[in-house]
Scaffold this motif. Structure first.
Motif, PDB file in Angstrom:
ATOM      1  N   CYS A   1      -1.089  24.182  -7.550  1.00  0.00           N
ATOM      2  CA  CYS A   1      -1.757  22.908  -7.852  1.00  0.00           C
ATOM      3  C   CYS A   1      -1.369  22.380  -9.225  1.00  0.00           C
ATOM      4  O   CYS A   1      -1.268  21.170  -9.420  1.00  0.00           O
ATOM      5  N   ILE A   2      -1.172  23.279 -10.178  1.00  0.00           N
ATOM      6  CA  ILE A   2      -0.734  22.844 -11.508  1.00  0.00           C
ATOM      7  C   ILE A   2       0.623  22.164 -11.405  1.00  0.00           C
ATOM      8  O   ILE A   2       0.851  21.092 -11.989  1.00  0.00           O
ATOM      9  N   ILE A   3       1.530  22.774 -10.647  1.00  0.00           N
ATOM     10  CA  ILE A   3       2.871  22.202 -10.496  1.00  0.00           C
ATOM     11  C   ILE A   3       2.828  20.911  -9.681  1.00  0.00           C
ATOM     12  O   ILE A   3       3.440  19.902 -10.050  1.00  0.00           O
ATOM     13  N   LEU A   4       2.072  20.917  -8.591  1.00  0.00           N
ATOM     14  CA  LEU A   4       2.030  19.754  -7.703  1.00  0.00           C
ATOM     15  C   LEU A   4       1.300  18.562  -8.315  1.00  0.00           C
ATOM     16  O   LEU A   4       1.382  17.450  -7.786  1.00  0.00           O
ATOM     17  N   SER A   5       0.593  18.769  -9.419  1.00  0.00           N
ATOM     18  CA  SER A   5      -0.077  17.639 -10.076  1.00  0.00           C
ATOM     19  C   SER A   5       0.943  16.589 -10.507  1.00  0.00           C
ATOM     20  O   SER A   5       0.624  15.397 -10.584  1.00  0.00           O
ATOM     21  N   MET A   6       2.184  17.027 -10.769  1.00  0.00           N
ATOM     22  CA  MET A   6       3.247  16.077 -11.112  1.00  0.00           C
ATOM     23  C   MET A   6       3.564  15.168  -9.929  1.00  0.00           C
ATOM     24  O   MET A   6       3.803  13.967 -10.089  1.00  0.00           O
ATOM     25  N   SER A   7       3.549  15.742  -8.736  1.00  0.00           N
ATOM     26  CA  SER A   7       3.795  14.950  -7.530  1.00  0.00           C
ATOM     27  C   SER A   7       2.682  13.925  -7.322  1.00  0.00           C
ATOM     28  O   SER A   7       2.935  12.772  -6.964  1.00  0.00           O
ATOM     29  N   VAL A   8       1.432  14.344  -7.570  1.00  0.00           N
ATOM     30  CA  VAL A   8       0.291  13.430  -7.450  1.00  0.00           C
ATOM     31  C   VAL A   8       0.454  12.258  -8.411  1.00  0.00           C
ATOM     32  O   VAL A   8       0.228  11.095  -8.048  1.00  0.00           O
ATOM     33  N   PHE A   9       0.870  12.549  -9.637  1.00  0.00           N
ATOM     34  CA  PHE A   9       1.042  11.498 -10.644  1.00  0.00           C
ATOM     35  C   PHE A   9       2.117  10.490 -10.223  1.00  0.00           C
ATOM     36  O   PHE A   9       1.884   9.274 -10.239  1.00  0.00           O
ATOM     37  N   PHE A  10       3.289  10.979  -9.841  1.00  0.00           N
ATOM     38  CA  PHE A  10       4.382  10.074  -9.505  1.00  0.00           C
ATOM     39  C   PHE A  10       4.109   9.299  -8.214  1.00  0.00           C
ATOM     40  O   PHE A  10       4.502   8.131  -8.097  1.00  0.00           O
ATOM     41  N   ASN A  11       3.435   9.910  -7.253  1.00  0.00           N
ATOM     42  CA  ASN A  11       3.083   9.173  -6.029  1.00  0.00           C
ATOM     43  C   ASN A  11       2.100   8.051  -6.330  1.00  0.00           C
ATOM     44  O   ASN A  11       2.151   6.981  -5.708  1.00  0.00           O
ATOM     45  N   THR A  12       1.211   8.275  -7.277  1.00  0.00           N
ATOM     46  CA  THR A  12       0.226   7.252  -7.645  1.00  0.00           C
ATOM     47  C   THR A  12       0.898   6.052  -8.308  1.00  0.00           C
ATOM     48  O   THR A  12       0.655   4.902  -7.930  1.00  0.00           O
ATOM     49  N   ILE A  13       1.741   6.305  -9.285  1.00  0.00           N
ATOM     50  CA  ILE A  13       2.350   5.189 -10.019  1.00  0.00           C
ATOM     51  C   ILE A  13       3.496   4.537  -9.227  1.00  0.00           C
ATOM     52  O   ILE A  13       3.999   3.482  -9.622  1.00  0.00           O
ATOM     53  N   ASN A  14       3.886   5.154  -8.114  1.00  0.00           N
ATOM     54  CA  ASN A  14       4.925   4.569  -7.264  1.00  0.00           C
ATOM     55  C   ASN A  14       4.369   3.503  -6.320  1.00  0.00           C
ATOM     56  O   ASN A  14       5.116   2.725  -5.737  1.00  0.00           O
ATOM     57  N   MET A  15       3.047   3.448  -6.192  1.00  0.00           N
ATOM     58  CA  MET A  15       2.407   2.585  -5.213  1.00  0.00           C
ATOM     59  C   MET A  15       2.789   1.114  -5.385  1.00  0.00           C
ATOM     60  O   MET A  15       3.203   0.452  -4.429  1.00  0.00           O
ATOM     61  N   VAL A  16       2.684   0.588  -6.586  1.00  0.00           N
ATOM     62  CA  VAL A  16       2.965  -0.835  -6.818  1.00  0.00           C
ATOM     63  C   VAL A  16       4.456  -1.159  -6.737  1.00  0.00           C
ATOM     64  O   VAL A  16       4.833  -2.131  -6.071  1.00  0.00           O
ATOM     65  N   PRO A  17       5.343  -0.388  -7.383  1.00  0.00           N
ATOM     66  CA  PRO A  17       6.779  -0.686  -7.232  1.00  0.00           C
ATOM     67  C   PRO A  17       7.236  -0.692  -5.772  1.00  0.00           C
ATOM     68  O   PRO A  17       8.025  -1.553  -5.375  1.00  0.00           O
ATOM     69  N   LYS A  18       6.743   0.248  -4.993  1.00  0.00           N
ATOM     70  CA  LYS A  18       7.107   0.299  -3.578  1.00  0.00           C
ATOM     71  C   LYS A  18       6.612  -0.951  -2.850  1.00  0.00           C
ATOM     72  O   LYS A  18       7.337  -1.550  -2.044  1.00  0.00           O
ATOM     73  N   ALA A  19       5.372  -1.363  -3.137  1.00  0.00           N
ATOM     74  CA  ALA A  19       4.796  -2.543  -2.487  1.00  0.00           C
ATOM     75  C   ALA A  19       5.564  -3.807  -2.854  1.00  0.00           C
ATOM     76  O   ALA A  19       5.751  -4.695  -2.012  1.00  0.00           O
ATOM     77  N   VAL A  20       6.031  -3.903  -4.094  1.00  0.00           N
ATOM     78  CA  VAL A  20       6.799  -5.077  -4.534  1.00  0.00           C
ATOM     79  C   VAL A  20       8.092  -5.190  -3.734  1.00  0.00           C
ATOM     80  O   VAL A  20       8.474  -6.277  -3.282  1.00  0.00           O
ATOM     81  N   LEU A  21       8.779  -4.059  -3.533  1.00  0.00           N
ATOM     82  CA  LEU A  21      10.023  -4.078  -2.763  1.00  0.00           C
ATOM     83  C   LEU A  21       9.760  -4.463  -1.309  1.00  0.00           C
ATOM     84  O   LEU A  21      10.547  -5.200  -0.700  1.00  0.00           O
ATOM     85  N   MET A  22       8.651  -3.980  -0.752  1.00  0.00           N
ATOM     86  CA  MET A  22       8.299  -4.349   0.615  1.00  0.00           C
ATOM     87  C   MET A  22       7.950  -5.828   0.700  1.00  0.00           C
ATOM     88  O   MET A  22       8.335  -6.520   1.645  1.00  0.00           O
ATOM     89  N   LYS A  23       7.217  -6.317  -0.294  1.00  0.00           N
ATOM     90  CA  LYS A  23       6.832  -7.725  -0.320  1.00  0.00           C
ATOM     91  C   LYS A  23       8.055  -8.629  -0.396  1.00  0.00           C
ATOM     92  O   LYS A  23       8.098  -9.702   0.235  1.00  0.00           O
ATOM     93  N   GLU A  24       9.060  -8.187  -1.149  1.00  0.00           N
ATOM     94  CA  GLU A  24      10.294  -8.960  -1.289  1.00  0.00           C
ATOM     95  C   GLU A  24      11.279  -8.706  -0.150  1.00  0.00           C
ATOM     96  O   GLU A  24      12.386  -9.221  -0.154  1.00  0.00           O
ATOM     97  N   LYS A  25      10.839  -7.870   0.808  1.00  0.00           N
ATOM     98  CA  LYS A  25      11.621  -7.573   2.022  1.00  0.00           C
ATOM     99  C   LYS A  25      13.001  -6.985   1.708  1.00  0.00           C
ATOM    100  O   LYS A  25      13.990  -7.262   2.386  1.00  0.00           O
TER     101      LYS A  25
END
Length: 496
Positions: A117-141
């Motif tokens: 869990c200590i190691i995977l906390s990094m994955s949780v962090f990056f998945n969280t902050i990836n939410m908006v950039p990913k949505a922007v790319l989808m919005k721009e098709k």
């Protein structure tokens, strides 16, 4: 096919298909390699903790991703504010996940989960902050760019996992694969979406999307419990080995979904959200998509159920044969899983995440009750069967609410449109189960080939008798369209 700007559903799906097919094929190949290096217990340990990482991913979303796509009036400054807010959110969730390792270790009676869990906390962090950039790319098709990213990240992630597995890192190979993938996805999306960190967060922008995003967030949580309660309870009550076999069976079941629904569903919301005030247009396109999905599922269920042993033996080896029966039972749910895979995007396109949440609540309660019943039996085969039943029930609930609340149409009339496909599934499964036991083929590869050819023959006969090839002809006509004028169905038939 009506074009939305410069992008249609068919064109977007074709672009997404190229990357998805490549990704799924690579996933199958790399998983086949890893499953021969790692033990089922290694997969079981990771599957147990991934239940919690998935929960944190749903927790981190808060519906902002879908809201960024749906709300066309958001400015660049608004989006940057939402992105900056997710950085703070990601840090908090990452710390909480680190601390979660201690109760998880007590639940599963193993201290290995503390470090995981200590190691995977990094994955949780990056998945969280990836939410908006990913949505922007989808919005721009920018589906082509996203598709390239999927392939590159998968190759790099799986390559790292195989290398670590060969050097004896066991389950940590899968853990570091998850972290590497999350980091690479974020860096790629951040650079291409051009989102920026702002000094001051505009909370008005966050409040502006909250009406849409909160119900989306609540729906995501309900969907999480519906899809992950089985893994959670199997891991706690039955241990990592049964969980490994069950999780592998469910993972294989999702391959047909990724090949079809996984290609269409991600592009629907960005495109159909343009028509959020024209429900009839969305309904017509939705019906055409469901016709195609129904036909695909009509082939997948008979083949997967009949060739369950051959599929697992060829892909993952004899050490995974305990997953055969659960896979066969779960494969009967391919139809409802595929059928419902597009409904979330339709609810979002209609702007009706409230009804999506209500449907999610009903489905989560129904599924949870059946999973608890199955876990009490102590059999992963029984659990798989009850989960399949739950998926069929969830399909009827979701379609009923989508039709009545979203489109104001009869759900019975909608579902009756697909009755031929459902009947064909039953008939093909019955024929395969009656015929194949009497064919003395001991070679696994030859048996796989025989069952595949027989299923294709039965399926082809069904399509020919009922003229069920219409959705495929329509899809082909869209791809052959030249300069805005598509060849007619009659012309394609004549040319064939």
């Amino acid at each position: 096919m009506v074009f939305l700007g410069e992008m249609s559903i068919k064109k977007a799906a074709a672009i997404n298909a190229a990357s998805r097919y490549s990704a799924v094929i690579m996933n199958i190949i790399f998983t086949a390699i890893l499953s021969r290096i790692l033990l089922p217990d290694d997969y079981g340990i990771v599957a147990a903790v991934m239940v919690f990482t998935t929960f944190f991913e749903r927790l981190s979303d808060l519906g902002f991703g879908a809201a960024v796509i749906q709300q066309k009036e958001l400015s660049k400054t608004d989006i940057d504010s939402i992105f900056t807010f997710t950085i703070f959110l990601g840090f908090i969730l990452g710390v909480l996940f680190m601390l979660l390792g201690y109760p998880i270790a007590r639940i599963y009676k193993s201290d290995v989960y503390v470090m995981i869990c200590i190691i995977l906390s990094m994955s949780v962090f990056f998945n969280t902050i990836n939410m908006v950039p990913k949505a922007v790319l989808m919005k721009e098709k920018k589906f082509a760019l996203i598709g390239i990213r999927v392939i590159v990240v998968d190759i790099a992630g799986f390559g790292l996992a195989i290398l670590l597995a060969l050097f004896g890192f066991k389950y940590y190979a899968l853990i570091w694969q998850s972290i590497a993938s999350a980091f690479m996805k974020f860096m790629w999306n951040k650079q291409t979406s051009k989102v920026k960190i702002t000094v001051k967060i505009n909370f008005a922008a966050i409040r502006g999307v909250s009406a849409f995003s909160l119900f989306q967030f609540a729906s995501n949580l309900m969907n999480y419990f519906e899809q992950n309660l089985d893994n959670l309870l199997i891991g706690i009550v039955m241990g990592s080995s049964p969980l490994a076999f069950y999780d592998m069976a469910y993972r294989i079941t999702k391959y047909p979904v990724n090949f079809t629904g996984g290609i269409i569903a991600p592009v629907l919301h960005p495109i159909l959200s343009e028509y959020q005030h024209a429900k009839e247009i969305i309904y017509v396109k939705y019906m055409k998509i469901q016709e195609l999905i129904s036909k695909v599922a009509a082939f997948c269920i008979p083949f997967c159920f009949s060739a369950g042993y051959e599929i697992i033996a060829l892909l993952y080896g004899d050490q995974w044969l305990q997953a055969v029966k659960p896979f066969q039972y779960l494969s009967t749910a391919i139809y409802p899983i595929l059928f419902v895979s597009t409904s979330k995007a339709i609810f979002q396109s209609l702007g009706d995440t409230k009804t999506l949440f209500k449907a999610g609540c009903i489905n989560a309660i129904f599924t949870g009750a059946l999973i608890i019943l199955g876990v009490r039996t102590g059999s992963i085969e029984t659990i798989a069967l009850l989960v399949a039943v739950a998926n069929w029930g969830n399909m009827f609930t979701t379609i009923t609410m989508l039709m009545t609340k979203g489109f104001h149409k009869s759900p019975i009339g909608f579902l009756a449109h697909f009755s031929k496909d459902l009947l064909a599934i039953v008939i093909m499964v019955a024929i395969l189960e009656l015929v194949t036991p009497y064919v003395p083929i001991t070679n696994v590869l030859l048996s796989f080939g025989f069952k595949l050819v027989l299923t294709m023959a039965l399926y082809g006969a069904y399509l020919w008798i009922t003229k069920g090839y219409e959705p495929f002809v329509s899809l082909l006509s869209g791809f052959l369209k030249k300069k805005g004028k598509a060849p007619t169905v009659e012309k394609i038939r004549k040319d064939d």
